[in-house]
Structure formats: C-alpha cells, structure tokens
Design a protein around this motif. Sequence first.
Motif, PDB file in Angstrom:
ATOM      1  N   MET A  82      43.068  42.965  44.670  1.00 53.40           N
ATOM      2  CA  MET A  82      43.821  41.906  44.002  1.00 53.40           C
ATOM      3  C   MET A  82      43.047  40.598  44.103  1.00 53.40           C
ATOM      4  N   ASN A  83      42.624  40.087  42.964  1.00 50.91           N
ATOM      5  CA  ASN A  83      41.890  38.831  42.897  1.00 50.91           C
ATOM      6  C   ASN A  83      42.701  37.781  42.145  1.00 50.91           C
ATOM      7  N   SER A  84      42.292  36.543  42.291  1.00 50.53           N
ATOM      8  CA  SER A  84      42.958  35.429  41.597  1.00 50.53           C
ATOM      9  C   SER A  84      44.471  35.509  41.778  1.00 50.53           C
ATOM     10  N   LEU A  85      44.877  35.667  43.006  1.00 50.49           N
ATOM     11  CA  LEU A  85      46.298  35.849  43.289  1.00 50.49           C
ATOM     12  C   LEU A  85      47.101  34.606  42.955  1.00 50.49           C
ATOM     13  N   LYS A  86      48.331  34.858  42.511  1.00 52.12           N
ATOM     14  CA  LYS A  86      49.252  33.792  42.138  1.00 52.12           C
ATOM     15  C   LYS A  86      50.520  33.891  42.996  1.00 52.12           C
ATOM     16  N   PRO A  87      51.227  32.792  43.154  1.00 53.71           N
ATOM     17  CA  PRO A  87      52.478  32.860  43.931  1.00 53.71           C
ATOM     18  C   PRO A  87      53.443  33.925  43.404  1.00 53.71           C
ATOM     19  N   GLU A  88      53.437  34.152  42.113  1.00 54.91           N
ATOM     20  CA  GLU A  88      54.344  35.154  41.546  1.00 54.91           C
ATOM     21  C   GLU A  88      53.934  36.593  41.868  1.00 54.91           C
ATOM     22  N   ASP A  89      52.795  36.767  42.515  1.00 54.92           N
ATOM     23  CA  ASP A  89      52.395  38.096  42.988  1.00 54.92           C
ATOM     24  C   ASP A  89      53.034  38.422  44.342  1.00 54.92           C
ATOM     25  N   THR A  90      53.701  37.459  44.925  1.00 57.09           N
ATOM     26  CA  THR A  90      54.363  37.673  46.206  1.00 57.09           C
ATOM     27  C   THR A  90      55.410  38.765  46.083  1.00 57.09           C
ATOM     28  N   ALA A  91      55.319  39.772  46.935  1.00 57.67           N
ATOM     29  CA  ALA A  91      56.224  40.916  46.882  1.00 57.67           C
ATOM     30  C   ALA A  91      55.860  41.886  47.994  1.00 57.67           C
ATOM     31  N   VAL A  92      56.693  42.883  48.162  1.00 52.59           N
ATOM     32  CA  VAL A  92      56.323  44.033  48.978  1.00 52.59           C
ATOM     33  C   VAL A  92      55.705  45.060  48.032  1.00 52.59           C
ATOM     34  N   TYR A  93      54.534  45.511  48.371  1.00 52.88           N
ATOM     35  CA  TYR A  93      53.793  46.447  47.535  1.00 52.88           C
ATOM     36  C   TYR A  93      53.911  47.856  48.096  1.00 52.88           C
ATOM     37  N   TYR A  94      54.166  48.793  47.205  1.00 55.52           N
ATOM     38  CA  TYR A  94      54.333  50.196  47.565  1.00 55.52           C
ATOM     39  C   TYR A  94      53.359  51.055  46.771  1.00 55.52           C
ATOM     40  N   CYS A  95      52.934  52.140  47.384  1.00 53.35           N
ATOM     41  CA  CYS A  95      52.184  53.136  46.627  1.00 53.35           C
ATOM     42  C   CYS A  95      53.084  54.346  46.393  1.00 53.35           C
ATOM     43  N   ALA A  96      52.799  55.056  45.340  1.00 57.61           N
ATOM     44  CA  ALA A  96      53.619  56.201  44.950  1.00 57.61           C
ATOM     45  C   ALA A  96      52.740  57.271  44.324  1.00 57.61           C
ATOM     46  N   ALA A  97      53.245  58.478  44.333  1.00 60.38           N
ATOM     47  CA  ALA A  97      52.513  59.609  43.760  1.00 60.38           C
ATOM     48  C   ALA A  97      53.385  60.323  42.747  1.00 60.38           C
ATOM     49  N   ARG A  98      52.743  60.810  41.714  1.00 55.07           N
ATOM     50  CA  ARG A  98      53.444  61.541  40.670  1.00 55.07           C
ATOM     51  C   ARG A  98      52.576  62.691  40.204  1.00 55.07           C
ATOM     52  N   ALA A  99      53.166  63.861  40.067  1.00 54.51           N
ATOM     53  CA  ALA A  99      52.377  65.040  39.691  1.00 54.51           C
ATOM     54  C   ALA A  99      51.819  64.897  38.279  1.00 54.51           C
ATOM     55  N   MET A 100      52.626  64.331  37.375  1.00 56.04           N
ATOM     56  CA  MET A 100      52.184  64.182  35.994  1.00 56.04           C
ATOM     57  C   MET A 100      51.840  62.725  35.730  1.00 56.04           C
ATOM     58  N   TYR A 101      50.677  62.492  35.182  1.00 49.46           N
ATOM     59  CA  TYR A 101      50.245  61.119  34.892  1.00 49.46           C
ATOM     60  C   TYR A 101      51.077  60.511  33.766  1.00 49.46           C
ATOM     61  N   ARG A 102      51.454  59.265  33.980  1.00 53.34           N
ATOM     62  CA  ARG A 102      52.017  58.462  32.908  1.00 53.34           C
ATOM     63  C   ARG A 102      51.443  57.072  33.034  1.00 53.34           C
ATOM     64  N   SER A 103      51.322  56.391  31.938  1.00 55.86           N
ATOM     65  CA  SER A 103      50.738  55.050  31.975  1.00 55.86           C
ATOM     66  C   SER A 103      51.677  54.049  32.643  1.00 55.86           C
ATOM     67  N   ASN A 104      52.919  54.398  32.791  1.00 52.72           N
ATOM     68  CA  ASN A 104      53.898  53.514  33.406  1.00 52.72           C
ATOM     69  C   ASN A 104      55.067  54.369  33.841  1.00 52.72           C
TER      70      ASN A 104
END
Length: 123
Positions: A82-104
């Motif tokens: 994460m570069n050029s961070l902004k105050p609005e990037d403040t959050a708890v970040y989670y990683c997740a896994a999915r068997a089938m790829y989706r763009s979102n």
Amino acid sequence: VQLQAFGGGLVQAGGSLRLSCAASGRTFSSYAMGWFRQVPGKESEFVAVISWSGSRLDYADSVKGRFTISRDNAKNTVSLQMNSLKPEDTAVYYCAARAMYRSNWSRYESDYWGQGTEVTVSS
C-alpha cells in the motif's frame, strides 16, 4: 485453510505499508485470494483480488494505482503493498480465500476469512 493477516500499523498520509497474510493448508495455491477492509459501523469493502496463479488481478477503484496485491504460493502468503496512503484507507484489513475467482466478491462469498490487521493513516 486458515488465514492470518499482519503488518498493519500507524503511518502518516503519503506513506507506505506492506500487509501480509499467512495461510495454512496444503490447498492454498488453488484458491483465489483477496484483501478486504472494514471500518466500524460499515460493511466490509473489497480492496483487491488475485487468482491462484497470480495471472489475474483486480482492484477497487479507490486503491487502483496505489495498492499492489501479490502472492507466493511456495510460502503460502499473499501480500498487499500500500503506497500513497490516505486517511480514508484507515480500516481493519482482512484477507480471504475463495475457490472460484471473481473480480469482486463480498465477505459472505468467501470460503475462508482471516483475522484482520489494523491500519491507521494519520493526516
């Protein structure tokens, strides 16, 4: 698959952080991996996703050009630079896994959801 995100912290606006997610389980390399973030009182928000091979990447419009997702299947890790961070990037970040790829995908469409790491960007 068990997931644990780490690398969060406090950084000034314009700064950088690198988050990592360690995965356990032999089938990590067969899953698409994603990063999400959540602020109190709001639903989790999609940030970035990478296919099992790393050949497909997608980002939320709010982080395009600033964040980069990558993975190392030999080490069972996925990272978010994460570069050029902004105050609005403040959050708890989670990683997740999915068997089938989706763009979102949403949190509820994840097959596995990890422990988060907190990122605070000061102005």
